[in-house]
Scaffold this motif. Structure first.
Motif, PDB file in Angstrom:
ATOM      1  N   LEU A  90      33.437  62.200   7.579  1.00 37.13           N
ATOM      2  CA  LEU A  90      32.225  62.965   7.842  1.00 37.13           C
ATOM      3  C   LEU A  90      31.624  63.588   6.586  1.00 37.13           C
ATOM      4  O   LEU A  90      30.544  64.174   6.655  1.00 37.13           O
ATOM      5  CB  LEU A  90      32.521  64.071   8.857  1.00 37.13           C
ATOM      6  N   ALA A  91      32.307  63.475   5.463  1.00 34.78           N
ATOM      7  CA  ALA A  91      31.823  64.093   4.233  1.00 34.78           C
ATOM      8  C   ALA A  91      30.406  63.628   3.927  1.00 34.78           C
ATOM      9  O   ALA A  91      30.099  62.441   3.938  1.00 34.78           O
ATOM     10  CB  ALA A  91      32.754  63.750   3.069  1.00 34.78           C
ATOM     11  N   GLY A  92      29.523  64.589   3.702  1.00 35.12           N
ATOM     12  CA  GLY A  92      28.130  64.287   3.391  1.00 35.12           C
ATOM     13  C   GLY A  92      27.244  64.097   4.604  1.00 35.12           C
ATOM     14  O   GLY A  92      26.041  63.898   4.478  1.00 35.12           O
ATOM     15  N   ALA A  93      27.810  64.173   5.794  1.00 37.18           N
ATOM     16  CA  ALA A  93      27.041  63.908   7.012  1.00 37.18           C
ATOM     17  C   ALA A  93      25.935  64.942   7.237  1.00 37.18           C
ATOM     18  O   ALA A  93      24.956  64.646   7.904  1.00 37.18           O
ATOM     19  CB  ALA A  93      27.970  63.853   8.230  1.00 37.18           C
ATOM     20  N   TRP A  94      26.097  66.145   6.697  1.00 36.89           N
ATOM     21  CA  TRP A  94      25.101  67.193   6.914  1.00 36.89           C
ATOM     22  C   TRP A  94      24.264  67.447   5.656  1.00 36.89           C
ATOM     23  O   TRP A  94      23.678  68.491   5.508  1.00 36.89           O
ATOM     24  CB  TRP A  94      25.779  68.480   7.380  1.00 36.89           C
ATOM     25  N   ASP A 129      30.824  70.848   4.379  1.00 37.66           N
ATOM     26  CA  ASP A 129      30.941  69.974   5.547  1.00 37.66           C
ATOM     27  C   ASP A 129      32.144  70.354   6.397  1.00 37.66           C
ATOM     28  O   ASP A 129      32.068  70.391   7.623  1.00 37.66           O
ATOM     29  CB  ASP A 129      31.062  68.502   5.124  1.00 37.66           C
ATOM     30  N   ARG A 130      33.267  70.651   5.744  1.00 34.95           N
ATOM     31  CA  ARG A 130      34.459  71.066   6.493  1.00 34.95           C
ATOM     32  C   ARG A 130      34.209  72.373   7.240  1.00 34.95           C
ATOM     33  O   ARG A 130      34.620  72.548   8.384  1.00 34.95           O
ATOM     34  CB  ARG A 130      35.666  71.180   5.563  1.00 34.95           C
ATOM     35  N   ALA A 131      33.511  73.298   6.612  1.00 38.51           N
ATOM     36  CA  ALA A 131      33.192  74.571   7.262  1.00 38.51           C
ATOM     37  C   ALA A 131      32.278  74.333   8.463  1.00 38.51           C
ATOM     38  O   ALA A 131      32.469  74.934   9.531  1.00 38.51           O
ATOM     39  CB  ALA A 131      32.524  75.521   6.267  1.00 38.51           C
ATOM     40  N   HIS A 132      31.308  73.461   8.308  1.00 37.70           N
ATOM     41  CA  HIS A 132      30.399  73.133   9.412  1.00 37.70           C
ATOM     42  C   HIS A 132      31.175  72.488  10.559  1.00 37.70           C
ATOM     43  O   HIS A 132      30.978  72.844  11.724  1.00 37.70           O
ATOM     44  CB  HIS A 132      29.294  72.202   8.918  1.00 37.70           C
ATOM     45  N   ARG A 136      34.320  72.872  11.255  1.00 38.18           N
ATOM     46  CA  ARG A 136      35.153  73.907  11.848  1.00 38.18           C
ATOM     47  C   ARG A 136      34.337  74.736  12.847  1.00 38.18           C
ATOM     48  O   ARG A 136      34.789  75.035  13.943  1.00 38.18           O
ATOM     49  CB  ARG A 136      35.756  74.787  10.751  1.00 38.18           C
ATOM     50  N   ARG A 137      33.097  75.088  12.466  1.00 39.00           N
ATOM     51  CA  ARG A 137      32.229  75.848  13.383  1.00 39.00           C
ATOM     52  C   ARG A 137      31.903  75.032  14.624  1.00 39.00           C
ATOM     53  O   ARG A 137      31.887  75.571  15.734  1.00 39.00           O
ATOM     54  CB  ARG A 137      30.956  76.264  12.671  1.00 39.00           C
ATOM     55  N   LEU A 138      31.653  73.740  14.475  1.00 36.29           N
ATOM     56  CA  LEU A 138      31.366  72.888  15.632  1.00 36.29           C
ATOM     57  C   LEU A 138      32.550  72.820  16.581  1.00 36.29           C
ATOM     58  O   LEU A 138      32.376  72.839  17.798  1.00 36.29           O
ATOM     59  CB  LEU A 138      31.003  71.474  15.176  1.00 36.29           C
ATOM     60  N   ARG A 139      33.746  72.735  16.022  1.00 33.13           N
ATOM     61  CA  ARG A 139      34.943  72.651  16.858  1.00 33.13           C
ATOM     62  C   ARG A 139      35.203  73.949  17.621  1.00 33.13           C
ATOM     63  O   ARG A 139      35.804  73.934  18.672  1.00 33.13           O
ATOM     64  CB  ARG A 139      36.152  72.300  16.003  1.00 33.13           C
ATOM     65  N   GLU A 140      34.744  75.075  17.083  1.00 35.28           N
ATOM     66  CA  GLU A 140      34.952  76.372  17.730  1.00 35.28           C
ATOM     67  C   GLU A 140      34.012  76.579  18.913  1.00 35.28           C
ATOM     68  O   GLU A 140      34.278  77.414  19.763  1.00 35.28           O
ATOM     69  CB  GLU A 140      34.774  77.501  16.716  1.00 35.28           C
TER      70      GLU A 140
END
Length: 65
Positions: A43-47, A55-58, A60-64
């Motif tokens: 998913l790296a670069g997807a946003w 991207d990892r932080a985003h 993580r927020r989606l999973r929450e």
């Protein structure tokens, strides 16, 4: 083919029902969802160009949610 009964919380069952496509069995839904599991690197670069850390932080927020 053998089968097993499992117990899941109502919220999980409701989520599976939402994921279920027309004509799809719950077994097929679970297989499809398990096959979709991939690493965060995919998913790296997807946003956008913000970088892998953002991207990892985003993700993580989606999973929450």
């Amino acid at each position: 083919m053998s089968s097993r009964n499992i117990a899941v919380q109502k919220a999980v069952y409701d989520g599976l029902v939402r994921e279920k496509r027309s004509g799809e069995s719950f077994t097929t839904v679970l297989r499809r969802l398990l096959d979709q599991r991939r690493g965060v690197d995919e998913l790296a670069g997807a946003w956008g160009p913000s970088g892998a850390k953002a991207d990892r932080a985003h993700l993580r927020r989606l999973r929450e949610e």
